[in-house]
Design an enzyme around this catalytic site. Structure first.
Site, PDB file in Angstrom:
ATOM      1  N   ARG A  61      -0.768  -5.734   4.992  1.00 22.86           N
ATOM      2  CA  ARG A  61      -0.027  -5.267   3.821  1.00 22.86           C
ATOM      3  C   ARG A  61       1.152  -4.411   4.261  1.00 22.86           C
ATOM      4  NH1 ARG A  61      -4.809  -2.252   0.665  1.00 22.86           N
ATOM      5  NH2 ARG A  61      -4.827  -1.276   2.713  1.00 22.86           N
ATOM      6  N   ARG A 114       0.877  -1.188   0.000  1.00 27.06           N
ATOM      7  CA  ARG A 114       0.000   0.000   0.000  1.00 27.06           C
ATOM      8  C   ARG A 114       0.903   1.224   0.000  1.00 27.06           C
ATOM      9  NH1 ARG A 114      -2.949   4.006   0.506  1.00 27.06           N
ATOM     10  NH2 ARG A 114      -5.023   4.071   1.386  1.00 27.06           N
ATOM     11  N   GLU A 157     -11.180   4.635  -4.993  1.00 29.26           N
ATOM     12  CA  GLU A 157     -11.366   3.181  -4.971  1.00 29.26           C
ATOM     13  C   GLU A 157     -11.826   2.655  -6.326  1.00 29.26           C
ATOM     14  OE1 GLU A 157     -10.711   1.203  -2.319  1.00 29.26           O
ATOM     15  OE2 GLU A 157      -9.994   3.007  -1.326  1.00 29.26           O
TER      16      GLU A 157
END
Length: 195
Positions: free
Chosen positions: A132, A81, A89
């Site tokens: 992540r 990320r 999004e």
């Protein structure tokens, strides 16, 4: 009663371990990579500056990348990320005058164009709640995080280190680039259901 004058001791400062580490890394990088690799040089300077700022430097990934969306990559099988930014999004739409456009898909394409065929290197800054890696990534000598914000396809995510990209966001706003060319809901609010 006369006071005795004390002689001042000369003190010499010795370079600490950070200085030595930075010097060794610099010399090593100059010999190993020369001037032919601007992406490595930029990443290397980021690492050295973090060492000098007393922030721990952790994992650096590098290699081929697959773009997930405007702020998420898969670098050699590891999900990354982009630190300090928030892109629209997938499926998120924005409004430009009377037209609705798919700004989420356009942000993904913008990141694809930035990377092109370049190898991607990412420096880990944290791990998010989804496991992540959160990092600063470079491709072709460009800071992907900063470029996404400057081109108007992401906003500075102030809650998560986005202050570093405030100037890039101001430039995008002034140019009315990307999502700044019309009206949009911030990606964080979009995820909360505000449409």
């Amino acid at each position: 009663m006369a006071r005795k004058k004390r002689k001042k001791k000369k003190t010499t400062r010795r370079a600490g371990p950070k200085v030595w580490l930075a010097a060794v890394l610099t010399v090593g990088a100059l010999f190993a990579f020369g001037d032919d690799n601007p992406a490595f040089r930029r990443l290397f300077l980021d690492v050295v500056s973090e060492v000098m700022l007393n922030q721990p430097v952790t994992k650096i990934l590098g290699g081929g990348a697959r773009i997930i969306d405007g702020d998420t990559l898969d670098v050699d099988g590891k999900r990354v990320r982009l630190h300090g930014i928030d892109a629209p999004e997938s499926g998120q739409t924005c409004r430009r005058r009377l037209r609705i456009w798919d700004c989420g898909a356009e942000a993904t394409r913008a990141l694809e164009r930035l990377i092109g065929i370049s190898a991607v290197t990412c420096e880990k800054r944290a791990t998010d709640r989804y496991g992540r890696m959160v990092g600063t990534c470079h491709a072709g000598g460009r800071n992907l995080n900063a470029r996404m914000v400057r081109q108007g396809y992401a906003v500075a995510y102030y809650q998560y280190g986005g202050r570093a990209y405030a100037a890039d966001e101001a430039i995008a706003r002034a140019r009315r680039a990307g999502i700044w060319s019309g009206r949009f809901v911030t990606p964080a609010d979009w995820r909360k259901g505000k449409r």
